[in-house]
Design a protein around this motif. Structure first.
Motif, mmCIF file in Angstrom:
data_model
loop_
_atom_site.group_PDB
_atom_site.id
_atom_site.type_symbol
_atom_site.label_atom_id
_atom_site.label_comp_id
_atom_site.label_asym_id
_atom_site.label_seq_id
_atom_site.Cartn_x
_atom_site.Cartn_y
_atom_site.Cartn_z
ATOM 1 N N PHE A 172 -5.234 2.110 -8.872
ATOM 2 C CA PHE A 172 -5.018 3.550 -8.875
ATOM 3 C C PHE A 172 -6.329 4.297 -9.014
ATOM 4 O O PHE A 172 -7.295 3.780 -9.576
ATOM 5 C CB PHE A 172 -4.048 3.960 -9.989
ATOM 6 N N LYS A 173 -6.337 5.502 -8.487
ATOM 7 C CA LYS A 173 -7.511 6.390 -8.612
ATOM 8 C C LYS A 173 -7.112 7.574 -9.476
ATOM 9 O O LYS A 173 -6.280 8.388 -9.075
ATOM 10 C CB LYS A 173 -7.946 6.880 -7.230
ATOM 11 N N PRO A 174 -7.676 7.673 -10.683
ATOM 12 C CA PRO A 174 -7.370 8.843 -11.518
ATOM 13 C C PRO A 174 -7.867 10.124 -10.852
ATOM 14 O O PRO A 174 -8.946 10.148 -10.254
ATOM 15 C CB PRO A 174 -8.144 8.568 -12.805
ATOM 16 N N LEU A 220 -2.466 3.534 -5.464
ATOM 17 C CA LEU A 220 -2.905 3.000 -4.174
ATOM 18 C C LEU A 220 -2.087 1.806 -3.722
ATOM 19 O O LEU A 220 -1.761 1.669 -2.543
ATOM 20 C CB LEU A 220 -4.382 2.630 -4.253
ATOM 21 N N ASN A 221 -1.795 0.901 -4.625
ATOM 22 C CA ASN A 221 -0.906 -0.213 -4.273
ATOM 23 C C ASN A 221 -0.305 -0.834 -5.529
ATOM 24 O O ASN A 221 -0.823 -0.649 -6.630
ATOM 25 C CB ASN A 221 -1.598 -1.275 -3.396
ATOM 26 N N ALA A 266 0.861 -1.185 0.000
ATOM 27 C CA ALA A 266 0.000 0.000 0.000
ATOM 28 C C ALA A 266 0.891 1.227 0.000
ATOM 29 O O ALA A 266 1.807 1.342 0.814
ATOM 30 C CB ALA A 266 -0.899 -0.011 1.228
ATOM 31 N N LEU A 267 0.647 2.136 -0.921
ATOM 32 C CA LEU A 267 1.531 3.280 -1.115
ATOM 33 C C LEU A 267 0.938 4.539 -0.486
ATOM 34 O O LEU A 267 -0.272 4.646 -0.309
ATOM 35 C CB LEU A 267 1.760 3.509 -2.607
ATOM 36 N N ASN A 268 1.845 5.492 -0.194
ATOM 37 C CA ASN A 268 1.401 6.791 0.318
ATOM 38 C C ASN A 268 2.360 7.876 -0.145
ATOM 39 O O ASN A 268 3.219 7.628 -0.996
ATOM 40 C CB ASN A 268 1.267 6.753 1.844
ATOM 41 N N LYS A 269 2.221 9.045 0.419
ATOM 42 C CA LYS A 269 2.992 10.200 -0.062
ATOM 43 C C LYS A 269 4.499 10.024 0.141
ATOM 44 O O LYS A 269 5.288 10.728 -0.504
ATOM 45 C CB LYS A 269 2.530 11.460 0.659
ATOM 46 N N ASP A 270 4.883 9.136 1.019
ATOM 47 C CA ASP A 270 6.305 8.910 1.262
ATOM 48 C C ASP A 270 6.889 7.794 0.411
ATOM 49 O O ASP A 270 8.090 7.512 0.484
ATOM 50 C CB ASP A 270 6.521 8.579 2.747
ATOM 51 N N SER A 271 6.073 7.164 -0.409
ATOM 52 C CA SER A 271 6.558 6.062 -1.239
ATOM 53 C C SER A 271 7.420 6.598 -2.379
ATOM 54 O O SER A 271 7.247 7.732 -2.847
ATOM 55 C CB SER A 271 5.375 5.286 -1.818
ATOM 56 N N ALA A 272 8.328 5.763 -2.850
ATOM 57 C CA ALA A 272 9.224 6.172 -3.928
ATOM 58 C C ALA A 272 8.467 6.423 -5.228
ATOM 59 O O ALA A 272 8.954 7.132 -6.115
ATOM 60 C CB ALA A 272 10.284 5.101 -4.146
ATOM 61 N N GLN A 273 7.285 5.852 -5.352
ATOM 62 C CA GLN A 273 6.499 6.060 -6.574
ATOM 63 C C GLN A 273 5.811 7.425 -6.589
ATOM 64 O O GLN A 273 5.193 7.794 -7.598
ATOM 65 C CB GLN A 273 5.430 4.967 -6.700
ATOM 66 N N LEU A 324 -0.467 -11.814 -3.956
ATOM 67 C CA LEU A 324 -1.856 -11.366 -3.975
ATOM 68 C C LEU A 324 -2.589 -12.034 -2.822
ATOM 69 O O LEU A 324 -2.147 -13.084 -2.352
ATOM 70 C CB LEU A 324 -2.513 -11.720 -5.311
ATOM 71 N N PRO A 325 -3.699 -11.514 -2.359
ATOM 72 C CA PRO A 325 -4.438 -10.369 -2.887
ATOM 73 C C PRO A 325 -3.695 -9.050 -2.667
ATOM 74 O O PRO A 325 -2.731 -8.984 -1.899
ATOM 75 C CB PRO A 325 -5.745 -10.399 -2.090
ATOM 76 N N THR A 326 -4.150 -8.031 -3.356
ATOM 77 C CA THR A 326 -3.543 -6.726 -3.208
ATOM 78 C C THR A 326 -3.750 -6.199 -1.794
ATOM 79 O O THR A 326 -4.710 -6.563 -1.108
ATOM 80 C CB THR A 326 -4.155 -5.737 -4.212
ATOM 81 N N ALA A 327 -2.823 -5.341 -1.394
ATOM 82 C CA ALA A 327 -2.918 -4.751 -0.060
ATOM 83 C C ALA A 327 -4.223 -3.990 0.092
ATOM 84 O O ALA A 327 -4.728 -3.401 -0.871
ATOM 85 C CB ALA A 327 -1.731 -3.812 0.159
ATOM 86 N N ALA A 328 -4.755 -4.024 1.300
ATOM 87 C CA ALA A 328 -6.014 -3.316 1.562
ATOM 88 C C ALA A 328 -5.876 -1.835 1.227
ATOM 89 O O ALA A 328 -4.844 -1.214 1.514
ATOM 90 C CB ALA A 328 -6.414 -3.484 3.017
ATOM 91 N N LEU A 329 -6.906 -1.285 0.612
ATOM 92 C CA LEU A 329 -6.871 0.132 0.262
ATOM 93 C C LEU A 329 -6.872 0.977 1.535
ATOM 94 O O LEU A 329 -7.609 0.691 2.486
ATOM 95 C CB LEU A 329 -8.083 0.500 -0.599
ATOM 96 N N THR A 330 -6.049 2.001 1.531
ATOM 97 C CA THR A 330 -6.033 2.939 2.661
ATOM 98 C C THR A 330 -6.685 4.270 2.294
ATOM 99 O O THR A 330 -6.899 5.119 3.153
ATOM 100 C CB THR A 330 -4.589 3.193 3.118
ATOM 101 N N ARG A 331 -6.956 4.445 1.005
ATOM 102 C CA ARG A 331 -7.702 5.614 0.518
ATOM 103 C C ARG A 331 -8.721 5.094 -0.504
ATOM 104 O O ARG A 331 -8.491 4.078 -1.136
ATOM 105 C CB ARG A 331 -6.765 6.644 -0.132
ATOM 106 N N TYR A 332 -9.811 5.796 -0.681
ATOM 107 C CA TYR A 332 -10.876 5.317 -1.586
ATOM 108 C C TYR A 332 -11.189 3.861 -1.244
ATOM 109 O O TYR A 332 -11.205 2.985 -2.112
ATOM 110 C CB TYR A 332 -10.449 5.459 -3.046
#
Lengths: 269, 282
Positions: free
Chosen positions: A210-212, A95-96, A52-59, A113-121
């Protein structure tokens, strides 16, 4: 809170609070979407387990401005392209991501898998899924499907088959959007991925959610594009709200090969 | 309908103020129908993206006449406006693999199952109309298409449409060619002109072929309310429209609208695309 009027909008632009990015390599393919977050500097690692990614992720581009109790709002962008070619980009909240899938296996793959639980949306409404290629897969064109849980929480949903493998569907850092099963309007998680026939090379690929947030048109003949929400056009999604923890990144598409650098202008409104 | 007052009103609502409820709607389509490669469109002629896979998923081939809505599979989903507010389309964009012109429309009515070999009058909505339109019922600006769901024959013939115009006058007729190359292929969507003096459609009673096309196939009739045209000059670029500063003004989206796309391609390649619609409420 919201921007009161045009004067406040101009004042916010003048604050010049930005999150910036730089791609280290040209986009992997023209015309279609690219997962160019893999080319950000510093380069993100190829994922294994679903992260699960956030603002501190390298992406994520950065820094995402700190705000207090207001609304983080997308005001505009300054983008430079290397070859002055027309194109555009999606601004997305990634998101992940996960990797480690094999493009020669035709069984349902559940690795990482499964993908990491969404932390946003978190409901998944409006959330899209894509295939991301990390190491080149084979030259044989086939199709791929995913089994997923939709935004209503119904598991066991199956996407319709879409192109995978072969030229323009095999190169590293491409993004292949996944069509949904009829009636679905978003994805909460992905449980498995199935390749219909071997592509001929295992490679390494994964999935992302991802959320556009916005679409940005890049069309300056000089390659330098200062864009804002009001005066320039070129942005659909102006003044969109950005989650304060968003992994804010881009998925470009261009008519010719390009690299990009730029900044997204944000404010608290 | 309350209009957007000025630029400050727009900015305020777009940034979430005053119940503006800004919603940016994203969609994508891949050149496949039910998981199978889509039939190549005809350069310069209309192609329906109704059945194309993507997000949203492709719509089904209609059978009997029906009124599709925002809840119908294939419609681009959106959140209906709250309170007594209207939902205004303030911008749109499409980034496709194929250059051309895209039409965003509200799919008001559709029917399938019509035959390319029958020369009898084939009922569309009948008289009185059933089902009658539930949106833009006055008919002003509504247009009609024939839409090919299964390939019809190689013989060109004439389709005559009998309809009620925007003024409520029934038994109006107009014609268009159908069948033969470029007018028979799956996903072809051909606009049917109106009789002189007419500017809309309340209902369509029937269509009738002058002669057989040679193959029954499956075609249908669709009534649409055009909302916006989105031109894209080159593949790999993004066509965009800012309706706050350019034509057609700021369209209002009906709360039940079945938002769909028609495409006039510059080349005979089935399109792959990513698009967005920006909306606010007032």
């Amino acid at each position: 809170m919201a921007l009161t009027d045009f004067d406040e909008y101009v004042e916010k632009l003048q604050e010049n609070r930005v999150a910036d990015f730089q791609l280290s390599t040209s986009i992997a393919r023209t015309l279609r979407l690219n997962a160019s977050w893999q080319s950000l500097l510093p380069a993100p690692a190829v994922p294994t387990t679903s992260v699960a990614l956030n603002k501190d992720s390298a992406q994520s581009m950065g820094p995402i401005p700190e705000i207090s109790s207001g609304r983080l709002t997308f005001l505009g962008a300054r983008i430079n392209t290397s070859s002055f070619g027309a194109g555009g980009m999606l601004l997305v909240d990634l998101l992940n991501v996960s990797g480690g899938l094999n493009a020669t296996l035709t069984t349902a793959q559940t690795t990482n898998l499964p993908t990491a639980a969404l932390t946003r949306y978190t409901s998944g409404e409006g959330v899209m899924a894509g295939i991301v290629i990390y190491t080149t897969v084979g030259t044989t064109a086939t199709t791929v499907t995913i089994s997923y849980t939709n935004s209503a929480g119904v598991s066991g949903r199956t996407s319709t088959a879409t192109s995978f493998g072969g030229t323009l569907f095999r190169e590293p850092a491409i993004l292949i959007p996944i069509p949904l099963e009829a009636g679905d309007t978003g994805i909460r998680s992905i449980e498995s991925v199935t390749v219909t026939a071997t592509t001929g090379t295992a490679g390494n690929f994964g999935v992302c959610l991802f959320k556009p947030l916005a679409m940005i048109s890049l069309e300056s003949a000089t390659g330098a594009m200062p864009l804002d929400a009001v005066s320039t056009g070129c942005i659909i999604g102006s003044l969109a709200e950005i989650d304060t923890d968003a992994c804010l990144t881009i998925s470009p598409f261009t008519a010719i090969t390009n690299t990009m650098t730029g900044a997204i202008i944000l404010t608290e409104a | 309908m309350a209009a957007i007052t000025d630029l400050s009103d727009l900015i305020n609502r777009q940034s979430g103020g005053n119940n503006g409820s800004p919603e940016n709607i994203f969609f994508h389509k891949v050149p496949r129908v039910s998981g199978v490669a889509a039939t190549a469109p005809i350069a310069g002629r209309g192609c329906s993206l109704w059945q194309y896979d993507g997000m949203p998923a492709g719509g089904a081939v209609p059978t009997s006449g029906a009124i599709p809505t925002d809840a119908t599979t294939g419609a681009i989903p959106f959140t209906p406006p709250g309170g007594s507010r209207d939902k205004h389309l303030i911008g749109a964009s499409i980034a496709p693999l194929v250059a051309g012109v895209y039409l965003l429309y509200d799919r008001l009515f559709h029917i399938g199952g019509l035959s390319g070999i029958s020369t009898a009058a084939q009922t569309v909505q009948g008289s009185p109309a059933s089902p009658a339109l539930t949106r833009n019922t006055g008919g002003a600006g509504n247009i009609a298409f024939y839409e090919i769901y299964t390939i019809i024959g190689i013989t060109s013939t004439t389709l005559t449409m009998t309809y009620t115009n925007q003024g409520g006058t029934g038994s109006r007729t107009s014609t268009i060619n159908i069948g033969a190359t470029n007018f028979r292929e799956v996903t072809r969507m051909q606009r049917i002109p109106l009789a002189a003096g007419d500017s809309g459609i309340q209902s369509i009673q029937s269509v009738q072929l002058t002669a057989t096309t040679g193959t029954a196939g499956n075609f249908g009739i669709t009534i649409a309310q055009p909302l916006a045209w989105i031109p894209v000059g080159a593949a790999g670029t993004m066509g965009w429209r800012d309706y706050t500063t350019g034509l057609p003004g700021i369209p209002v989206i009906n709360p039940d609208a079945c938002l769909s796309l028609m495409f006039i391609p510059a080349s005979a390649t089935a399109p792959e695309l990513f698009g967005s619609l920006a909306t606010i409420e007032k």
